[in-house]
Scaffold this motif. Structure first.
Motif, PDB file in Angstrom:
ATOM      1  N   PHE A  92       0.831  -1.206   0.000  1.00 43.97           N
ATOM      2  CA  PHE A  92       0.000   0.000   0.000  1.00 43.97           C
ATOM      3  C   PHE A  92       0.863   1.254   0.000  1.00 43.97           C
ATOM      4  CE2 PHE A  92      -2.187   3.362   2.377  1.00 43.97           C
ATOM      5  CZ  PHE A  92      -3.303   3.545   1.574  1.00 43.97           C
ATOM      6  N   VAL A  93       1.867   1.277   0.880  1.00 42.14           N
ATOM      7  CA  VAL A  93       2.749   2.446   0.961  1.00 42.14           C
ATOM      8  C   VAL A  93       3.512   2.636  -0.345  1.00 42.14           C
ATOM      9  CG1 VAL A  93       4.807   3.372   2.103  1.00 42.14           C
ATOM     10  CG2 VAL A  93       2.958   2.394   3.468  1.00 42.14           C
ATOM     11  N   SER A  94       4.003   1.552  -0.927  1.00 48.02           N
ATOM     12  CA  SER A  94       4.742   1.659  -2.192  1.00 48.02           C
ATOM     13  C   SER A  94       3.864   2.235  -3.286  1.00 48.02           C
ATOM     14  CB  SER A  94       5.271   0.282  -2.609  1.00 48.02           C
ATOM     15  OG  SER A  94       6.253  -0.177  -1.710  1.00 48.02           O
ATOM     16  N   ARG A  95       2.613   1.795  -3.328  1.00 54.16           N
ATOM     17  CA  ARG A  95       1.726   2.306  -4.363  1.00 54.16           C
ATOM     18  C   ARG A  95       1.357   3.767  -4.128  1.00 54.16           C
ATOM     19  NH1 ARG A  95      -2.195  -3.034  -5.281  1.00 54.16           N
ATOM     20  NH2 ARG A  95      -0.670  -4.178  -6.569  1.00 54.16           N
ATOM     21  N   VAL A  96       1.162   4.141  -2.878  1.00 50.44           N
ATOM     22  CA  VAL A  96       0.836   5.545  -2.579  1.00 50.44           C
ATOM     23  C   VAL A  96       2.014   6.448  -2.919  1.00 50.44           C
ATOM     24  CG1 VAL A  96       0.403   7.183  -0.710  1.00 50.44           C
ATOM     25  CG2 VAL A  96      -0.913   5.067  -0.840  1.00 50.44           C
ATOM     26  N   VAL A  97       3.213   6.089  -2.461  1.00 53.67           N
ATOM     27  CA  VAL A  97       4.388   6.927  -2.707  1.00 53.67           C
ATOM     28  C   VAL A  97       4.732   6.944  -4.200  1.00 53.67           C
ATOM     29  CG1 VAL A  97       6.854   7.186  -2.257  1.00 53.67           C
ATOM     30  CG2 VAL A  97       5.295   6.602  -0.393  1.00 53.67           C
ATOM     31  N   GLY A  98       4.730   5.763  -4.833  1.00 51.94           N
ATOM     32  CA  GLY A  98       5.040   5.708  -6.254  1.00 51.94           C
ATOM     33  C   GLY A  98       4.022   6.448  -7.105  1.00 51.94           C
ATOM     34  N   GLY A  99       2.749   6.257  -6.810  1.00 52.23           N
ATOM     35  CA  GLY A  99       1.709   6.963  -7.567  1.00 52.23           C
ATOM     36  C   GLY A  99       1.782   8.462  -7.375  1.00 52.23           C
ATOM     37  N   SER A 100       2.054   8.895  -6.135  1.00 53.89           N
ATOM     38  CA  SER A 100       2.167  10.328  -5.871  1.00 53.89           C
ATOM     39  C   SER A 100       3.363  10.922  -6.602  1.00 53.89           C
ATOM     40  CB  SER A 100       2.288  10.578  -4.366  1.00 53.89           C
ATOM     41  OG  SER A 100       1.151  10.097  -3.681  1.00 53.89           O
ATOM     42  N   ALA A 101       4.494  10.200  -6.580  1.00 59.31           N
ATOM     43  CA  ALA A 101       5.683  10.687  -7.276  1.00 59.31           C
ATOM     44  C   ALA A 101       5.438  10.805  -8.773  1.00 59.31           C
ATOM     45  CB  ALA A 101       6.867   9.754  -7.009  1.00 59.31           C
ATOM     46  N   ALA A 102       4.777   9.804  -9.353  1.00 61.14           N
ATOM     47  CA  ALA A 102       4.474   9.854 -10.782  1.00 61.14           C
ATOM     48  C   ALA A 102       3.529  11.001 -11.103  1.00 61.14           C
ATOM     49  CB  ALA A 102       3.869   8.526 -11.235  1.00 61.14           C
ATOM     50  N   ALA A 103       2.523  11.214 -10.245  1.00 58.73           N
ATOM     51  CA  ALA A 103       1.572  12.300 -10.487  1.00 58.73           C
ATOM     52  C   ALA A 103       2.248  13.658 -10.398  1.00 58.73           C
ATOM     53  CB  ALA A 103       0.417  12.208  -9.484  1.00 58.73           C
ATOM     54  N   VAL A 104       3.123  13.834  -9.401  1.00 62.01           N
ATOM     55  CA  VAL A 104       3.838  15.105  -9.260  1.00 62.01           C
ATOM     56  C   VAL A 104       4.732  15.359 -10.471  1.00 62.01           C
ATOM     57  CG1 VAL A 104       5.653  16.270  -7.940  1.00 62.01           C
ATOM     58  CG2 VAL A 104       3.752  15.175  -6.748  1.00 62.01           C
ATOM     59  N   ALA A 105       5.450  14.323 -10.912  1.00 63.98           N
ATOM     60  CA  ALA A 105       6.339  14.483 -12.065  1.00 63.98           C
ATOM     61  C   ALA A 105       5.551  14.803 -13.328  1.00 63.98           C
ATOM     62  CB  ALA A 105       7.168  13.215 -12.262  1.00 63.98           C
ATOM     63  N   LEU A 106       4.460  14.086 -13.571  1.00 60.42           N
ATOM     64  CA  LEU A 106       3.647  14.336 -14.754  1.00 60.42           C
ATOM     65  C   LEU A 106       3.054  15.741 -14.726  1.00 60.42           C
ATOM     66  CD1 LEU A 106       1.822  10.902 -15.088  1.00 60.42           C
ATOM     67  CD2 LEU A 106       3.408  11.891 -16.755  1.00 60.42           C
ATOM     68  N   GLY A 107       2.568  16.175 -13.567  1.00 60.27           N
ATOM     69  CA  GLY A 107       1.998  17.511 -13.459  1.00 60.27           C
ATOM     70  C   GLY A 107       3.037  18.597 -13.692  1.00 60.27           C
ATOM     71  N   THR A 108       4.222  18.400 -13.118  1.00 63.60           N
ATOM     72  CA  THR A 108       5.298  19.387 -13.268  1.00 63.60           C
ATOM     73  C   THR A 108       5.745  19.491 -14.721  1.00 63.60           C
ATOM     74  OG1 THR A 108       6.075  18.937 -11.015  1.00 63.60           O
ATOM     75  CG2 THR A 108       7.617  20.009 -12.515  1.00 63.60           C
ATOM     76  N   VAL A 109       5.985  18.352 -15.345  1.00 64.32           N
ATOM     77  CA  VAL A 109       6.445  18.357 -16.732  1.00 64.32           C
ATOM     78  C   VAL A 109       5.338  18.851 -17.663  1.00 64.32           C
ATOM     79  CG1 VAL A 109       7.225  16.877 -18.633  1.00 64.32           C
ATOM     80  CG2 VAL A 109       8.187  16.601 -16.347  1.00 64.32           C
ATOM     81  N   GLY A 110       4.101  18.472 -17.391  1.00 68.33           N
ATOM     82  CA  GLY A 110       2.995  18.942 -18.223  1.00 68.33           C
ATOM     83  C   GLY A 110       2.862  20.453 -18.195  1.00 68.33           C
ATOM     84  N   TYR A 111       2.941  21.031 -17.013  1.00 70.85           N
ATOM     85  CA  TYR A 111       2.830  22.486 -16.897  1.00 70.85           C
ATOM     86  C   TYR A 111       4.037  23.175 -17.532  1.00 70.85           C
ATOM     87  CZ  TYR A 111       2.099  27.128 -14.959  1.00 70.85           C
ATOM     88  OH  TYR A 111       1.900  28.477 -14.826  1.00 70.85           O
ATOM     89  N   GLY A 112       5.230  22.589 -17.340  1.00 69.56           N
ATOM     90  CA  GLY A 112       6.425  23.168 -17.951  1.00 69.56           C
ATOM     91  C   GLY A 112       6.396  23.101 -19.458  1.00 69.56           C
ATOM     92  N   THR A 113       5.800  22.038 -20.016  1.00 72.99           N
ATOM     93  CA  THR A 113       5.660  21.924 -21.468  1.00 72.99           C
ATOM     94  C   THR A 113       4.669  22.955 -21.993  1.00 72.99           C
ATOM     95  OG1 THR A 113       6.139  19.553 -21.330  1.00 72.99           O
ATOM     96  CG2 THR A 113       5.117  20.347 -23.355  1.00 72.99           C
ATOM     97  N   TYR A 114       3.586  23.129 -21.283  1.00 70.79           N
ATOM     98  CA  TYR A 114       2.602  24.141 -21.674  1.00 70.79           C
ATOM     99  C   TYR A 114       3.238  25.523 -21.728  1.00 70.79           C
ATOM    100  CZ  TYR A 114      -1.063  27.627 -21.009  1.00 70.79           C
ATOM    101  OH  TYR A 114      -1.838  28.749 -21.116  1.00 70.79           O
TER     102      TYR A 114
END
Length: 435
Positions: free
Chosen positions: A166-188
């Motif tokens: 559970f912890v691995s999925r929460v931390v991994g999913g959160s990290a992926a979401a943060v990275a995708l959001g950051t890169v998406g906004y930077g690309t925009y």
């Protein structure tokens, strides 16, 4: 050569280690062994760095331009995603033990202890009663206790395993979401186009007639397999909207040959300024055929300044020098040629791609140097690395009697992403102290 190979081995080892870490946290720790999700995740983590390598090397290897365009988007975006997912996962390492401890405490409180019950009475199995023969007294068998079966030892409780997953999925999913959001906004931010900045620079030698003179400074446009004609058109429209007196393109216009990108640069022919548009080479021009690009921008109506100077009617000198990368081709900066015989009573503005030449500018009495090259770091925390190689990463600073302004640039190199360093076109307004 030995030093280069050693650096290459170190870089590849670091990248390999980072990819293994990302695979471990985002694939192995959150999927079942042998399952389809793990196989797919592993394939993605293997394929993306190969695409990044192809994106980085295809241009210099002379690959067809269509191939460069195919691999550029996924290959370069993965580099940005890799940076931010790794940073997010590292932060997540501090969160993991805290989250697991809280879950353990919650589970302990939720567990209800069983009520005390009397010890079970061992079952008694009587012996069979023997019917005595006639004339003999009956004998009654004595009860013999039968021991109860011992319970099997409990298996390893699945609670710890479930919490780790559970912890691995929460931390991994959160990290992926943060990275995708950051890169998406930077690309925009890059695809939206640069915003206009305005900076006033007082110069003691600027005459009253040049007070309020506007120079539109644009650097690091980086036309290439990702940023093309639409990108240059946005930049032209933005510059023209400021109604500048003079336009200065201070290097790194392109990442590719005139054959592949000549049409993408054509909107530059529509730049409009009272005293014209000027261009100096950047280091990327020397990766792309500098002489051919100098000829092409001249055809588009821009004036290249190759270690030369012009007198601007408003009352100051405008000089430009080739980039230091041209030294390998015998075309590096020549300050003596550009500035050596000028009248130092007149104000001078120098166009030079890299900020590192500011010390030469100081020695030659330059009043204002306009540069780019750094991208402001482009991807946080890149500005801290840029500070190691450049005297100024972005903005206006003074070196002796010379002021240096460094633009963050209007495009992006590699990943079409900017984080913490938004792209800009700067309108530098000269201020006369005599006004």
């Amino acid at each position: 050569m030995v030093a280069f190979l050693l650096i290459l081995v170190v870089v590849l080892a670091v990248l390999g280690g980072v990819h293994w870490y990302v695979w471990r946290r985002l694939v192995r720790d959150v999927t079942a062994p042998g399952g389809l999700p793990r196989r797919l995740g592993t394939a993605v983590v293997v394929a993306l760095p190969l695409l990044s390598l192809a994106a980085l090397s295809s241009s210099r290897a002379g690959a067809p331009f269509w191939f460069q365009q195919v691999v550029a988007w996924p290959g370069f975006l993965w580099l940005a995603l890799l940076l931010y997912v790794t940073l997010a996962l590292i932060v997540g390492e501090a969160v993991r033990p805290v989250l697991r401890a809280r879950l353990a405490r919650r589970d302990a409180k939720a567990a209800v202890p069983p009520e005390a019950a009397p010890a079970p009475v061992p079952a008694v199995e009587p012996e069979p009663v023997t019917v005595p023969d006639a004339g003999k007294p009956a004998s009654v068998s004595t009860p013999v206790p039968v021991p109860a079966e011992e319970p099997a030892p409990p298996a390893v409780a699945p609670a710890d395993v479930s919490r780790r997953l559970f912890v691995s999925r929460v931390v991994g999913g959160s990290a992926a979401a943060v990275a995708l959001g950051t890169v998406g906004y930077g690309t925009y931010g890059v695809l939206r186009g640069p915003r206009v900045k305005r900076v006033t620079v007082p110069l003691a030698k600027v005459p009253r007639a040049a007070h309020g003179y506007r120079i539109a400074v644009v650097s690091d446009i980086h036309l290439g397999p990702i940023l093309g004609r639409a990108h240059s058109q946005r930049i032209v429209d933005t510059i023209n909207s400021t109604q500048p007196d003079l336009i200065a393109i201070v290097g790194d216009l392109v990442d590719g040959t005139v054959e592949n990108l000549g049409s993408a640069a054509e909107p530059l022919a529509r730049l409009r300024a009272r005293h014209g548009s000027f261009f100096v080479t950047g280091n990327h021009e020397y990766f792309s055929g500098a002489d051919a690009w100098v000829d092409h921008v001249r055809e588009l109506g821009l004036r290249p300044l190759r270690n030369e100077r012009v007198e601007i009617a408003a009352g100051f000198d405008l000089a430009g020098v080739d980039d230091v990368a041209g030294e390998s081709e015998g075309q590096g900066p020549d300050f003596a040629r550009a500035l050596g015989d000028r009248d130092r009573a007149r104000a001078s503005v120098l166009l030079a791609h890299q900020p590192i030449v500011v010390h030469d500018a100081v020695r030659h009495g330059v009043d204002l140097q306009l540069s780019g090259h750094t991208h402001g770091g482009q991807l946080w925390p890149g500005e801290y690395l840029a500070e190691l190689a450049n005297p100024t990463v972005a903005g206006l600073e003074r070196y002796g009697d010379t002021q240096l302004y460094v633009s963050r640039g209007a495009g992006a190199w590699g990943p079409p992403v900017r984080v913490g360093a938004p792209s800009d076109i700067t309108v530098v307004e000269l201020a006369s102290k005599q006004a």
